[in-house]
Scaffold this motif. Structure first.
Motif, PDB file in Angstrom:
ATOM      1  N   ILE A  33     -14.110 -18.700 -41.983  1.00 45.94           N
ATOM      2  CA  ILE A  33     -14.350 -17.539 -42.860  1.00 45.94           C
ATOM      3  C   ILE A  33     -13.178 -16.493 -42.617  1.00 45.94           C
ATOM      4  O   ILE A  33     -12.876 -16.147 -41.480  1.00 45.94           O
ATOM      5  CB  ILE A  33     -15.686 -17.201 -42.768  1.00 45.94           C
ATOM      6  N   TYR A  34     -12.587 -15.977 -44.031  1.00 45.94           N
ATOM      7  CA  TYR A  34     -11.477 -15.128 -43.766  1.00 45.94           C
ATOM      8  C   TYR A  34     -12.043 -13.945 -44.711  1.00 45.94           C
ATOM      9  O   TYR A  34     -12.761 -14.083 -45.804  1.00 45.94           O
ATOM     10  CB  TYR A  34     -10.496 -15.378 -44.356  1.00 45.94           C
ATOM     11  N   ALA A  35     -12.183 -12.644 -44.482  1.00 49.00           N
ATOM     12  CA  ALA A  35     -12.840 -11.750 -44.908  1.00 49.00           C
ATOM     13  C   ALA A  35     -11.839 -10.301 -45.148  1.00 49.00           C
ATOM     14  O   ALA A  35     -11.115 -10.054 -44.198  1.00 49.00           O
ATOM     15  CB  ALA A  35     -14.161 -10.920 -44.059  1.00 49.00           C
ATOM     16  N   ALA A  36     -11.580 -10.006 -46.441  1.00 51.45           N
ATOM     17  CA  ALA A  36     -10.389  -9.081 -46.840  1.00 51.45           C
ATOM     18  C   ALA A  36     -11.272  -7.938 -46.817  1.00 51.45           C
ATOM     19  O   ALA A  36     -11.983  -7.603 -48.013  1.00 51.45           O
ATOM     20  CB  ALA A  36      -9.673  -9.468 -47.908  1.00 51.45           C
ATOM     21  N   ALA A  37     -10.746  -6.831 -46.250  1.00 52.95           N
ATOM     22  CA  ALA A  37     -11.528  -5.590 -46.417  1.00 52.95           C
ATOM     23  C   ALA A  37     -10.552  -4.524 -46.790  1.00 52.95           C
ATOM     24  O   ALA A  37      -9.306  -4.535 -46.205  1.00 52.95           O
ATOM     25  CB  ALA A  37     -12.052  -5.105 -45.159  1.00 52.95           C
ATOM     26  N   ARG A  38     -10.836  -3.606 -47.748  1.00 52.66           N
ATOM     27  CA  ARG A  38      -9.812  -2.919 -48.301  1.00 52.66           C
ATOM     28  C   ARG A  38      -9.565  -1.676 -47.699  1.00 52.66           C
ATOM     29  O   ARG A  38      -8.483  -1.189 -47.651  1.00 52.66           O
ATOM     30  CB  ARG A  38     -10.194  -2.625 -49.745  1.00 52.66           C
ATOM     31  N   THR A  39     -10.644  -1.127 -46.946  1.00 56.05           N
ATOM     32  CA  THR A  39     -10.215   0.037 -45.953  1.00 56.05           C
ATOM     33  C   THR A  39     -10.501  -0.312 -44.587  1.00 56.05           C
ATOM     34  O   THR A  39     -11.019  -1.287 -44.138  1.00 56.05           O
ATOM     35  CB  THR A  39     -11.360   0.845 -46.329  1.00 56.05           C
ATOM     36  N   SER A  40      -9.788   0.595 -43.839  1.00 53.81           N
ATOM     37  CA  SER A  40      -9.983   0.597 -42.327  1.00 53.81           C
ATOM     38  C   SER A  40     -11.262   0.476 -41.821  1.00 53.81           C
ATOM     39  O   SER A  40     -11.496  -0.104 -40.714  1.00 53.81           O
ATOM     40  CB  SER A  40      -8.919   1.568 -41.747  1.00 53.81           C
ATOM     41  N   ASN A  41     -12.001   1.315 -42.500  1.00 45.45           N
ATOM     42  CA  ASN A  41     -13.345   1.586 -41.700  1.00 45.45           C
ATOM     43  C   ASN A  41     -14.207   0.319 -42.008  1.00 45.45           C
ATOM     44  O   ASN A  41     -14.989   0.044 -41.290  1.00 45.45           O
ATOM     45  CB  ASN A  41     -14.010   2.704 -42.963  1.00 45.45           C
ATOM     46  N   LEU A  70     -12.785 -17.854 -48.430  1.00 45.27           N
ATOM     47  CA  LEU A  70     -12.166 -16.435 -48.429  1.00 45.27           C
ATOM     48  C   LEU A  70     -12.963 -15.451 -49.193  1.00 45.27           C
ATOM     49  O   LEU A  70     -13.166 -15.933 -50.464  1.00 45.27           O
ATOM     50  CB  LEU A  70     -10.827 -16.382 -49.113  1.00 45.27           C
ATOM     51  N   ASP A  71     -13.394 -14.420 -48.628  1.00 51.63           N
ATOM     52  CA  ASP A  71     -14.162 -13.343 -49.216  1.00 51.63           C
ATOM     53  C   ASP A  71     -13.084 -12.454 -49.687  1.00 51.63           C
ATOM     54  O   ASP A  71     -12.393 -11.529 -48.887  1.00 51.63           O
ATOM     55  CB  ASP A  71     -15.130 -12.612 -48.339  1.00 51.63           C
ATOM     56  N   LEU A  72     -12.851 -11.974 -51.024  1.00 53.59           N
ATOM     57  CA  LEU A  72     -11.662 -11.132 -51.448  1.00 53.59           C
ATOM     58  C   LEU A  72     -11.879  -9.811 -51.121  1.00 53.59           C
ATOM     59  O   LEU A  72     -10.896  -8.811 -51.032  1.00 53.59           O
ATOM     60  CB  LEU A  72     -11.702 -11.492 -52.915  1.00 53.59           C
ATOM     61  N   ASN A  73     -13.557  -9.385 -51.312  1.00 55.04           N
ATOM     62  CA  ASN A  73     -13.563  -7.878 -51.045  1.00 55.04           C
ATOM     63  C   ASN A  73     -14.927  -7.769 -50.492  1.00 55.04           C
ATOM     64  O   ASN A  73     -16.193  -7.407 -50.660  1.00 55.04           O
ATOM     65  CB  ASN A  73     -13.946  -7.207 -52.323  1.00 55.04           C
ATOM     66  N   ALA A  74     -14.648  -7.995 -48.868  1.00 55.48           N
ATOM     67  CA  ALA A  74     -15.802  -8.075 -47.816  1.00 55.48           C
ATOM     68  C   ALA A  74     -16.609  -6.867 -47.775  1.00 55.48           C
ATOM     69  O   ALA A  74     -17.831  -6.909 -47.796  1.00 55.48           O
ATOM     70  CB  ALA A  74     -15.513  -8.506 -46.582  1.00 55.48           C
ATOM     71  N   ALA A 131      -6.917  -5.599 -46.110  1.00 57.90           N
ATOM     72  CA  ALA A 131      -5.845  -5.624 -46.991  1.00 57.90           C
ATOM     73  C   ALA A 131      -6.628  -5.701 -48.705  1.00 57.90           C
ATOM     74  O   ALA A 131      -7.729  -6.112 -48.680  1.00 57.90           O
ATOM     75  CB  ALA A 131      -5.272  -7.358 -47.078  1.00 57.90           C
ATOM     76  N   SER A 132      -6.059  -4.938 -49.476  1.00 59.43           N
ATOM     77  CA  SER A 132      -6.279  -4.909 -50.768  1.00 59.43           C
ATOM     78  C   SER A 132      -5.818  -6.319 -51.375  1.00 59.43           C
ATOM     79  O   SER A 132      -5.092  -7.079 -50.930  1.00 59.43           O
ATOM     80  CB  SER A 132      -5.634  -4.001 -51.387  1.00 59.43           C
ATOM     81  N   LEU A 133      -6.245  -6.370 -52.645  1.00 51.37           N
ATOM     82  CA  LEU A 133      -6.085  -7.633 -53.390  1.00 51.37           C
ATOM     83  C   LEU A 133      -4.464  -7.779 -53.508  1.00 51.37           C
ATOM     84  O   LEU A 133      -4.048  -8.937 -53.661  1.00 51.37           O
ATOM     85  CB  LEU A 133      -6.496  -7.582 -54.763  1.00 51.37           C
TER      86      LEU A 133
END
Length: 753
Positions: free
Chosen positions: A535-543, A513-517, A566-568
């Motif tokens: 692999i799971y990638a969490a992106a904070r913004t839609s862009n 899991l990448d917390l802040n891709a 998703a944010s943290l």
């Protein structure tokens, strides 16, 4: 002879009879749609708001009829000629139009005579519009210059090229340059809507229905060119028979038939040609195979001569790859020969292979040392060949030519330390081997042999007795060639990535899991390291999420990362919904905790998704220990008292207990992980990098407001407005466009149960 053009239409001479006038009007009605729909007034003009918007200089000048000489530059179909015709409709001046392709010095003289007569008899100004003004040769432009300079005519030129290169510098200096840009989609939709609604010149009197997806296709493929859009719309409408109700229905299929291929702006003799080949070469030099293939495709699509492209690649194979991969020249030459045998279209394989080889080859421009040697030859003049290097076969007895020469093959490794440069240049270094590819293997050997040569030089070995040591330091003048694509920042990010994966030690089957891709710096490396896991990638913004999904689309479906927007704080709920029951072998992240206000709770939530034997590895920039801006200044540049208050004010920024960006350090991270029941190891790495202080960066520091309090806003709590202005002036005066050493700290965290 009457040259006048007014109102965008050729004015009929006074002697024109009624039949000629009728024929002219009939021709206007039968003109192509793009010509009929050409805007006649400023209100009808679409696009170019950056120069034609309300209150803009050009709009005000046209409305006030106070034009000076102008040059309109921009791609086809953007409105250059249209603007000239609008000016013709609104000006009180006499308007003359000529085309540089069809006209010469004679037409220029006729226009000048007309202008002189108008000014003399009617006290009327003359505007001379020259379409494709760059097509005038130097003598034609020179013939026009005096009359522009003395005000006999006001010039309006239109060109698709860069006027600073293609138009007489004297004409450019006497004109205002306005750059027109390709129309955006909203502009093209407006053009289409005007056309469908206009009952006089467009299709307003007909029953025309264009499906939304059909119109979207026409707009998209038109590529910012209004003329291309209208030509396609005309073809679609005119070739589609009306149905039983008299309605002409333009479907997506009809639209696709009407405009099947995007027109590419590309003139083999103009700016687009040079700009595109430049972009291609820079992409190869920058080792970007994706960009290289894109620019190559654009050139091939536009009809560029493939042999020209291959010639440029052959040059690059030596100029930018060189000895880092000596096979590059052979490979590219083989591709060129294969292309000559095969031809098009199959020869595109050889073009693409050559481009990919160069884009992925190691790079070295050490051959540029030749130009150092050439410059030295030009500057130094003739330098005598050392005696031991002269031809012994002719003058050995009389002059001692060749005496003292040591035959390399008689020595071990077929090499002996002796001097081969003229006496005045001994010790001079021209060749600077890179550490890339094959050349990296010979760099140490070259260095060792140079050292031995210098040692031999000092000891007098292998040198003619009369020759004197002249040693120049090994500092080559190669800065003007050295444009590295990988900046120090890029190197640091690569180093951080390698450090994270060295600490995480992922296995091929791991779930990661990448917390802040964000850009995917860690995500794509995780995909490579764990191809049999997930692999799971969490992106904070839609862009960021969209960009990751777009990049992932190129991968086989089974190994694509699962992208979560998703944010943290949101991540636990998102994982519970989309990855029920999943626990991760490795959880990684860069600056994942940086802005989290409650780091203890954030760590606790993340730890819930860790396998019993899993590992968390994070790299967190410790903002509290980042570079202080006041330390970039020399304390003598400011009044001592002001410098001290500036230092105190800036340090106060990093002492805030309420700002999650700065209210923590490595000790706080340790506490957060230990509170969550994890064993943790933390190492803080301090580093420096070269940072360029751009004007834009300075403006951001001293802006009055931003998403966060700016540097100036923080300072305003302790300094007066006048003092902040003084500080900004010092920064601008001494640091603007300067490269400085920037200090930073990164905490590398490794935690497990």
């Amino acid at each position: 002879m009457v040259l006048g053009v007014y109102g965008g239409l050729n004015l009929p001479p006074l002697t024109m009879d009624l039949f000629e006038h009728y024929n002219l009007k009939q021709a206007e009605k039968e003109a192509p749609l793009a010509a009929r729909m050409r805007p006649r007034t400023l209100d009808e003009f679409v696009g170019q708001d950056h120069i034609m918007g309300a209150g803009r200089l050009l709009r005000r000048a046209i409305q006030a009829d106070q034009l000076s000489s102008l040059i309109f530059s921009g791609p086809p179909g953007t409105g250059k000629t249209t603007l000239a015709r609008i000016i013709a409709n609104t000006t009180r001046a006499h308007f003359i139009a000529i085309n540089a392709v069809l006209s010469g010095v004679k037409e220029i003289r006729d226009a000048i005579e007309t202008a002189q007569e108008r000014r003399k008899k009617h006290n009327q100004r003359t505007i001379l519009f020259v379409d494709e003004v760059h097509r005038f040769n130097k003598s034609q432009q020179d013939a026009l210059l005096p009359w522009v300079e003395n005000g006999t005519v006001t010039l309006i030129g239109a060109t698709t090229e860069n006027p600073y290169f293609e138009v007489n510098k004297a004409l450019v200096s006497r004109s205002r340059i306005f750059q027109l840009k390709q129309l955006n989609e909203a502009d093209l939709y407006r053009v289409a809507e005007q056309t469908l609604a206009d009952p006089e010149r467009g299709y307003g009197k007909l029953k025309v229905r264009v499906d939304s997806e059909a119109l979207a296709h026409l707009v998209n493929v038109a590529g910012g060119d209004a003329r291309s859009l209208l030509n396609a719309l005309e073809l679609a409408v005119e070739t589609t028979p009306p149905d039983a109700t008299g309605t002409t229905h333009v479907t997506l299929a009809v639209a696709e038939e009407s405009i099947q291929q995007r027109a590419v702006l590309y003139d083999k003799e103009g700016d687009a040609h040079f700009d595109t080949i430049s972009a291609f070469i820079k992409s190869l030099r920058g080792s970007d195979p994706d960009a290289a293939l894109y620019w190559l495709a654009k050139m091939v699509y536009a009809g560029e001569d493939p042999r020209f492209i291959l010639r440029r690649m052959l040059i690059l194979a030596s100029e930018d790859v060189g000895l880092a991969d000596p096979n590059a020249v052979a490979v590219i030459n083989a591709c060129a020969q294969a292309f000559d045998r095969v031809g098009m279209p199959e020869g595109r394989y050889h073009l693409a292979q050559a481009a990919l080889y160069l884009a992925t080859a190691p790079k070295s421009n050490s051959v540029m040392g030749f130009f150092d040697a050439l410059a030295t030859v030009e500057k130094e003049g003739e330098a005598e060949v050392p005696t031991h290097l002269k031809d012994a076969n002719r003058d050995k007895k009389g002059f001692g030519h060749g005496a003292g020469y040591l035959y390399p093959h008689a020595y071990r490794d077929h090499w002996i330390a002796q001097q081969y440069l003229p006496a005045s240049l001994q010790g001079q270094v021209f060749y600077q081997p890179s550490t890339q590819g094959f050349e990296g293997e010979i760099a140490a050997q070259v260095a060792r042999r140079r050292e031995a040569q210098l040692a031999a030089l000092v000891e007098g070995a292998g040198v003619a007795p009369a020759e004197v040591l002249t040693h120049s330091p090994a500092v080559p003048t190669i800065d003007r060639w050295l444009q590295r694509t990988l900046s120090q920042v890029g190197e640091q990010l690569a180093t951080v990535r390698e450090r994270i994966f060295a600490l995480a030690e992922p296995q091929r089957h791991h779930l990661i899991l990448d917390l802040n891709a964000a850009s995917g710096l860690l995500t794509w490396e995780a995909v490579r390291r764990a191809p049999e896991g997930g692999i799971y990638a969490a992106a904070r913004t839609s862009n960021d999420a969209s960009a990751l999904l777009e990049q992932a689309a190129a991968l086989p479906e089974l190994i694509r990362p699962a992208v979560l927007k998703a944010s943290l704080t949101e991540l636990p709920n998102i994982l519970a919904e989309q990855a029920t029951g999943v626990r991760f072998d490795r959880i990684i992240g860069r600056n994942a905790m940086l802005q989290e206000p409650d780091k203890i709770e954030s760590v606790r939530q993340v730890a819930k998704f860790l396998q019993p034997d899993g590992i968390i590895v994070l790299a967190e920039a410790v903002t509290r220990h980042t570079q202080r801006l006041y330390r970039l200044l020399d304390s003598h540049w400011l009044d001592a008292g002001l410098y001290q208050r500036l230092a105190v004010a800036e340090e106060a920024i990093y002492a805030s207990e309420s700002d999650p960006l700065v209210n923590w350090d490595a000790g706080d991270l340790r506490t957060a992980f230990e509170t969550a029941g994890l064993a943790v190891e933390i190492e803080v790495s301090r580093s420096t990098a070269h940072t360029h202080i751009t004007p834009a960066l300075l403006e951001r520091w001293f802006a009055s407001a931003g998403t966060r309090p700016t540097y100036a806003a923080h300072l305003s709590r302790s300094l007066s407005e006048a003092e902040i202005v003084t500080v900004k002036d010092i920064f601008s005066r001494h640091l603007r466009n300067q490269t400085v050493i920037w200090e930073s700290s990164i905490a590398f965290v490794r935690a497990h149960r």
